[in-house]
Design a protein around this motif. Structure first.
Motif, PDB file in Angstrom:
ATOM      1  N   LYS A 156      -6.097   0.237  -7.819  1.00 31.62           N
ATOM      2  CA  LYS A 156      -7.637   0.361  -8.361  1.00 31.62           C
ATOM      3  C   LYS A 156      -7.564   1.730  -7.237  1.00 31.62           C
ATOM      4  CE  LYS A 156     -11.742  -0.568 -10.281  1.00 31.62           C
ATOM      5  NZ  LYS A 156     -11.452  -0.049 -11.807  1.00 31.62           N
ATOM      6  N   ASN A 173      -7.578  -2.466   3.920  1.00 36.52           N
ATOM      7  CA  ASN A 173      -8.462  -2.241   2.950  1.00 36.52           C
ATOM      8  C   ASN A 173      -8.590  -1.505   1.923  1.00 36.52           C
ATOM      9  OD1 ASN A 173      -9.121  -4.735   3.788  1.00 36.52           O
ATOM     10  ND2 ASN A 173     -10.214  -3.992   5.601  1.00 36.52           N
ATOM     11  N   GLU A 174      -8.271   0.240   2.212  1.00 35.26           N
ATOM     12  CA  GLU A 174      -8.482   1.151   1.815  1.00 35.26           C
ATOM     13  C   GLU A 174      -7.186   2.209   1.794  1.00 35.26           C
ATOM     14  OE1 GLU A 174     -11.446   4.346   1.141  1.00 35.26           O
ATOM     15  OE2 GLU A 174     -12.769   2.512   0.211  1.00 35.26           O
ATOM     16  N   SER A 175      -7.071   2.788   0.983  1.00 33.78           N
ATOM     17  CA  SER A 175      -6.149   3.991   1.946  1.00 33.78           C
ATOM     18  C   SER A 175      -6.140   5.252   0.849  1.00 33.78           C
ATOM     19  CB  SER A 175      -4.619   3.459   1.471  1.00 33.78           C
ATOM     20  OG  SER A 175      -4.355   2.716   2.199  1.00 33.78           O
ATOM     21  N   HIS A 176      -6.600   6.408   1.162  1.00 32.23           N
ATOM     22  CA  HIS A 176      -6.601   7.193   0.161  1.00 32.23           C
ATOM     23  C   HIS A 176      -4.696   8.649   0.263  1.00 32.23           C
ATOM     24  CE1 HIS A 176      -7.763   9.169   4.606  1.00 32.23           C
ATOM     25  NE2 HIS A 176      -6.914  10.108   3.690  1.00 32.23           N
ATOM     26  N   MET A 228       0.624  -1.462   0.133  1.00 33.68           N
ATOM     27  CA  MET A 228      -0.146  -0.022  -0.261  1.00 33.68           C
ATOM     28  C   MET A 228       1.238   0.990   0.092  1.00 33.68           C
ATOM     29  SD  MET A 228      -3.202  -0.359   0.325  1.00 33.68           S
ATOM     30  CE  MET A 228      -4.830  -1.071   0.549  1.00 33.68           C
ATOM     31  N   ARG A 263      -9.125   7.701  -3.327  1.00 33.37           N
ATOM     32  CA  ARG A 263      -9.785   7.559  -2.821  1.00 33.37           C
ATOM     33  C   ARG A 263      -8.387   5.704  -3.205  1.00 33.37           C
ATOM     34  NH1 ARG A 263     -11.579   6.896   2.333  1.00 33.37           N
ATOM     35  NH2 ARG A 263     -12.805   9.175   2.646  1.00 33.37           N
ATOM     36  N   TYR A 264      -8.189   4.726  -2.647  1.00 39.68           N
ATOM     37  CA  TYR A 264      -7.587   3.612  -3.462  1.00 39.68           C
ATOM     38  C   TYR A 264      -7.279   1.962  -3.015  1.00 39.68           C
ATOM     39  CZ  TYR A 264      -2.706   4.327  -1.679  1.00 39.68           C
ATOM     40  OH  TYR A 264      -2.118   4.680  -0.932  1.00 39.68           O
ATOM     41  N   THR A 265      -7.180   1.218  -4.034  1.00 41.23           N
ATOM     42  CA  THR A 265      -6.639  -0.396  -2.870  1.00 41.23           C
ATOM     43  C   THR A 265      -5.946  -0.911  -3.637  1.00 41.23           C
ATOM     44  OG1 THR A 265      -7.721  -1.829  -1.787  1.00 41.23           O
ATOM     45  CG2 THR A 265      -8.776  -1.842  -3.978  1.00 41.23           C
ATOM     46  N   LEU A 322     -10.124   3.915  -6.203  1.00 36.80           N
ATOM     47  CA  LEU A 322     -11.469   4.014  -6.058  1.00 36.80           C
ATOM     48  C   LEU A 322     -12.678   5.167  -6.187  1.00 36.80           C
ATOM     49  CD1 LEU A 322     -10.956   2.363  -2.657  1.00 36.80           C
ATOM     50  CD2 LEU A 322     -11.196   1.034  -5.179  1.00 36.80           C
ATOM     51  N   LYS A 323     -12.020   6.063  -6.151  1.00 37.58           N
ATOM     52  CA  LYS A 323     -12.862   7.474  -6.109  1.00 37.58           C
ATOM     53  C   LYS A 323     -11.982   8.484  -5.839  1.00 37.58           C
ATOM     54  CE  LYS A 323     -15.708   8.095  -3.562  1.00 37.58           C
ATOM     55  NZ  LYS A 323     -17.242   7.979  -2.050  1.00 37.58           N
ATOM     56  N   SER A 330      -3.690   2.420   4.996  1.00 41.20           N
ATOM     57  CA  SER A 330      -4.949   0.830   5.550  1.00 41.20           C
ATOM     58  C   SER A 330      -4.810  -0.332   5.223  1.00 41.20           C
ATOM     59  CB  SER A 330      -6.785   1.626   6.186  1.00 41.20           C
ATOM     60  OG  SER A 330      -7.036   1.254   4.981  1.00 41.20           O
TER      61      SER A 330
END
Length: 238
Positions: free
Chosen positions: A219, A128-131, A99, A234-236, A221-222, A126
């Motif tokens: 990926k 699952n999802e980071s930003h 990550m 936001r990405y993963t 995400l938004k 994190s």
């Protein structure tokens, strides 16, 4: 002063050390591979085991020159000098390493598309999802363009290296990549630089994988507008 094994070998999963001090739920040992958190990267978790006791590490932080492990003890109390074996929750740490490198790849991609003057405005890693937040207006329709740049960096499997430089050397080294020392770096004399070889370098104290190919797929995400020209991505990782 605690010896920081995570800087000597970021892939170190287990290690040996000795107890320096124990107090209720705080444990200090001579050397550790547990990362204490920083730069948006969370601390490590795992176990520190000794003869007749086991300490579940649920938090890690820096205090003065020591790395302090916070957790729950089972068994007798550790004594200074007791030999220990530390075990990192490797699945968690390795995902955070991927990550973190993904965050640097994204930072490069944003600068490539929007200019070297674009700055980093904070972020959080994190499982699952980071930003990451950037000082640029990034339209939602541009996310596929960013993903194309990110995908190319991963496909090229570039080396990720870390090294130390004195302040003036570090300042000169990172400037061609659009990075600069800020007020957050005041008083620091020596900097750890993490470089995606040839394309991006920035001061960073976190742990990383050794090549961009290890990250896998990123990926996006938004995107979110945070006001004042700040965009959050936001990405993963997959």
């Amino acid at each position: 002063m605690t010896k920081r094994l995570y800087y000597e070998d970021q892939y170190l999963k287990e290690f040996k050390s000795k107890v320096v001090n124990f107090n209720v739920d705080f444990l200090v040992i001579e050397e550790t591979a547990f990362y204490p958190g920083g730069g948006g990267q969370p601390y490590d978790k795992g176990y520190i085991n000794g003869e007749g006791w086991s300490f579940k590490v649920e938090g890690v932080f820096e205090k003065d020159d020591e790395i302090v492990h916070k957790g729950v003890l089972e068994g007798r109390e550790p004594n200074p000098g007791d030999p220990v074996r530390g075990v990192i929750d490797w699945e968690r740490r390795y995902r955070l390493m991927r990550m973190h490198t993904a965050a640097h790849i994204l930072g490069y991609a944003v600068k490539k598309l929007y200019g070297l003057e674009v700055g980093y405005h904070g972020g959080m890693l994190s499982i699952n999802e980071s930003h990451q937040d950037f000082t640029a207006r990034i339209p939602r329709d541009d996310l596929p363009k960013l993903e194309d740049v990110v995908r190319t960096v991963i496909k090229n499997n570039l080396k990720v290296k870390a090294f130390w430089l004195l302040r003036e050397e570090a300042k000169r080294y990172i400037e061609p990549f659009g990075e600069h020392l800020t007020e957050l770096h005041e008083g620091i004399k020596t900097f750890r630089i993490v470089e995606i070889e040839g394309i991006y370098a920035v001061p960073c104290g976190g742990t990383h994988v050794s090549s961009t190919g290890e990250v896998g797929e990123i990926k996006l995400l938004k995107r979110e507008s945070k006001g004042k020209g700040i965009t959050r991505i936001r990405y993963t990782i997959i």
